[in-house]
Design a protein around this motif. Structure first.
Motif, PDB file in Angstrom:
ATOM      1  N   LYS A 179       5.531  -2.119  15.847  1.00 24.28           N
ATOM      2  CA  LYS A 179       5.772  -1.951  14.412  1.00 24.28           C
ATOM      3  C   LYS A 179       4.526  -1.442  13.703  1.00 24.28           C
ATOM      4  N   VAL A 180       3.388  -2.041  14.030  1.00 22.83           N
ATOM      5  CA  VAL A 180       2.139  -1.609  13.394  1.00 22.83           C
ATOM      6  C   VAL A 180       1.828  -0.166  13.771  1.00 22.83           C
ATOM      7  N   ARG A 181       2.010   0.189  15.025  1.00 24.47           N
ATOM      8  CA  ARG A 181       1.691   1.545  15.467  1.00 24.47           C
ATOM      9  C   ARG A 181       2.591   2.582  14.827  1.00 24.47           C
ATOM     10  N   GLU A 182       3.845   2.229  14.592  1.00 23.34           N
ATOM     11  CA  GLU A 182       4.733   3.143  13.879  1.00 23.34           C
ATOM     12  C   GLU A 182       4.217   3.406  12.469  1.00 23.34           C
ATOM     13  N   ARG A 183       3.765   2.337  11.805  1.00 22.35           N
ATOM     14  CA  ARG A 183       3.236   2.472  10.448  1.00 22.35           C
ATOM     15  C   ARG A 183       1.919   3.249  10.445  1.00 22.35           C
ATOM     16  N   VAL A 184       1.084   3.046  11.474  1.00 20.70           N
ATOM     17  CA  VAL A 184      -0.176   3.773  11.583  1.00 20.70           C
ATOM     18  C   VAL A 184       0.086   5.269  11.736  1.00 20.70           C
ATOM     19  N   GLU A 185       1.017   5.609  12.601  1.00 22.23           N
ATOM     20  CA  GLU A 185       1.327   7.020  12.813  1.00 22.23           C
ATOM     21  C   GLU A 185       1.836   7.678  11.529  1.00 22.23           C
ATOM     22  N   LYS A 186       2.564   6.932  10.740  1.00 21.82           N
ATOM     23  CA  LYS A 186       3.076   7.465   9.479  1.00 21.82           C
ATOM     24  C   LYS A 186       1.937   7.707   8.497  1.00 21.82           C
ATOM     25  N   TRP A 187       1.004   6.760   8.415  1.00 29.26           N
ATOM     26  CA  TRP A 187      -0.148   6.885   7.512  1.00 29.26           C
ATOM     27  C   TRP A 187      -1.052   8.030   7.942  1.00 29.26           C
ATOM     28  N   ASP A 188      -1.345   8.081   9.233  1.00 29.19           N
ATOM     29  CA  ASP A 188      -2.314   9.040   9.741  1.00 29.19           C
ATOM     30  C   ASP A 188      -1.723  10.425   9.986  1.00 29.19           C
ATOM     31  N   GLN A 189      -0.401  10.477  10.114  1.00 28.92           N
ATOM     32  CA  GLN A 189       0.258  11.737  10.483  1.00 28.92           C
ATOM     33  C   GLN A 189      -0.292  12.266  11.811  1.00 28.92           C
ATOM     34  N   LEU A 190      -0.573  11.318  12.680  1.00 28.01           N
ATOM     35  CA  LEU A 190      -1.044  11.620  14.023  1.00 28.01           C
ATOM     36  C   LEU A 190      -0.377  10.660  15.000  1.00 28.01           C
TER      37      LEU A 190
END
Length: 230
Positions: A179-190
């Motif tokens: 869940k955290v990694r999904e949110r990180v990818e959304k924030w970072d666009q990476l």
């Protein structure tokens, strides 16, 4: 952060940026967001020319975990900003110098049953006898914005004990991490950085996760950390 009047102006300023960032409702790490909102995070700071208070600060933080129940406290250490913003390698170099300094001033021996070589997949940083996950945040992160928490190099310290029930191979850990990694990818666009994994993964070097790149390229070379008895 308490006793603002006794703190250097740069610390007050950098903490305000940190607080504003991690309490943003869209901030990917909801564990950090929740802890900051509940007042469960702890803080310390060091100047560019004096790190002498850091070992005692980390030792005092670890004392919070001497008896259960354990709150998932985290420690964030703010480093006085450079006069001019550096490139990512400048902050990476200082990050590892600070961890080396902590190690050199550690009064307790490294646990005998834990590897001293960072290239071993079960290596983890230890201080005061405790395994700790440490991660770097710096203003030079331009793409991985979740690692940009202000103008300071900021070291996050998470004792392994706070991950009980959330370990890499446990159901709770797998779900929370995804869940955290999904949110990180959304924030970072990476996409997730290739060196991100979980402790105990035999294909993984834990030290590479401490200070990741600002891209999607695997980190190459040897770990800058050297055990003082090695």
């Amino acid at each position: 952060m308490q006793n603002d009047k006794a703190l250097p102006d740069w610390v007050v300023k950098e903490y305000a940026t940190f607080h504003r960032t991690v309490t943003d409702p869209t901030f990917p790490c909801y564990f950090g967001m929740k802890a900051e909102n509940k007042g469960e995070l702890r803080y310390a700071y060091i100047s560019q020319d004096d790190w002498s208070n850091l070992p005692k600060a980390v030792e005092a933080f670890l004392a919070l975990f001497e008896e259960p129940p354990f709150t998932r406290h985290g420690l964030f250490v703010f480093v006085e900003p450079f006069e001019r913003e550096g490139v990512l390698d400048d902050y990476r170099k200082q990050f590892w110098e600070i961890l080396q300094y902590l190690h050199e001033h550690d009064e307790k021996p490294w646990p005998e049953d834990h590897p001293k070589d960072p290239e071993h997949f079960l290596w983890d940083f230890h201080f005061n006898g405790e395994p700790i996950f440490v991660f770097g945040n710096a203003p030079a992160y331009k793409q991985r914005k979740t690692r940009h928490l202000g103008n300071s190099l900021i070291l996050g310290f998470q004792p392994r004990v706070i991950f009980e029930g959330l370990k890499g191979t446990e159901k709770g850990g797998i779900m929370s991490r995804e869940k955290v990694r999904e949110r990180v990818e959304k924030w970072d666009q990476l996409p997730k950085h290739p060196d991100i994994s979980h402790y105990g993964d035999p294909t993984h070097n834990e030290w590479k996760q401490f200070f990741i790149g600002d891209d999607s390229e695997p980190i190459k070379g040897k770990c800058p950390f050297h055990h003082k008895d090695g």
